[in-house]
Design an enzyme around this catalytic site. Sequence first.
Site, short mmCIF file in Angstrom:
data_model
loop_
_atom_site.label_atom_id
_atom_site.label_comp_id
_atom_site.label_asym_id
_atom_site.label_seq_id
_atom_site.Cartn_x
_atom_site.Cartn_y
_atom_site.Cartn_z
N HIS A 155 28.71 93.62 -1.74
CA HIS A 155 28.44 93.55 -0.30
C HIS A 155 28.95 94.77 0.45
O HIS A 155 28.38 95.15 1.48
CB HIS A 155 29.01 92.25 0.25
CG HIS A 155 28.24 91.05 -0.20
ND1 HIS A 155 28.80 89.82 -0.42
CD2 HIS A 155 26.91 90.92 -0.53
CE1 HIS A 155 27.88 88.98 -0.84
NE2 HIS A 155 26.73 89.62 -0.92
N GLU A 191 13.49 83.71 -3.27
CA GLU A 191 14.36 82.83 -4.06
C GLU A 191 13.48 81.86 -4.83
O GLU A 191 12.56 81.27 -4.27
CB GLU A 191 15.34 82.08 -3.15
CG GLU A 191 16.22 81.08 -3.87
CD GLU A 191 17.00 81.69 -5.03
OE1 GLU A 191 16.98 81.09 -6.12
OE2 GLU A 191 17.62 82.76 -4.84
N GLY A 210 11.24 87.14 -7.00
CA GLY A 210 11.44 88.30 -6.15
C GLY A 210 11.09 89.63 -6.79
O GLY A 210 10.73 90.57 -6.08
N ASP A 266 19.61 91.30 -7.58
CA ASP A 266 20.86 90.63 -7.93
C ASP A 266 20.59 89.40 -8.78
O ASP A 266 20.82 88.27 -8.34
CB ASP A 266 21.57 90.25 -6.61
CG ASP A 266 22.87 89.50 -6.84
OD1 ASP A 266 23.44 89.62 -7.93
OD2 ASP A 266 23.30 88.78 -5.92
#
Length: 280
Positions: free
Chosen positions: A19, A118, A144, A164
């Site tokens: 982050h 998602e 995604g 991710d």
Amino acid sequence: MLSYRHSFHAGNFADVLKHIILIQSVEYLKKKDKPFCCIDTHAGPGRYELDSEYALKNREFDTGIGKLWNCNDLPELVAHYVSLIKRFNNTGKLTRYPGSPLITKQLLREKDRLCLFELHNTEIKLLTAALDKDKRIHIAHADGLNAGLKLLPPFERRGFVLIDPSYEIKSDYQQVVESLAAMHKRFATGTYALWYPVVDRRRNQELEHALQATGIKNIQLFELGIRADSNEHGMTASGMIVINPPWTLAAEMRQVLPWLADVLGNDGQGFCRIQTLANE
């Protein structure tokens, strides 16, 4: 497959690194007045309750945001990250952690866009409930990697893509390389950030070599570990591989990563790694 729940891991040391780099990459895009598009290929539920059964099972947030929460002398980049997390904890007590979608939302301007994907049936419902009322944000129940590729190049011609995955299955390592190569072919000037765990160093080395073999230029790696590599179960380190990173990012990470390794490391075992995988 698709059983992974990030709620068990929210706010851990890996999230801290991921982050901070996400924030710095988006802030860099904002230095120019022109709009941009962010794509998050594995968005998750959007937010996490750290007093939930999931989060309290292993209390992984104690290895990350928990260690930084009450620190007074934080490096500037870390302080900016912590301040964003504190916006979601109005009482001053650490009980909530925003995922990358909510962090990115806080950074967007009115003219910027965020596209979230998602695939998990439960997570998409939570994500939609958390973010569906913002006209700048598009949410889709989809893979995604495939859906994100179809959005490239974005009409803004400026963008950041966060990849991710959970790496639940070994083929994820190969799939992310193939996806990055395809995305870069369509949108060569975009910034791409790929998160990875270190649970088996051999797999990480293969991932790095595979990315180098694509011929993509300007790739930097930033890794943070809290203990030495081990054959035991569990993640010992994690990293971000960034294609077309902000030109300031490497210098910023050289200042921040050693500090994070010292503060977040287990009994002095913390370490960091900064490496150029491909030159410009």
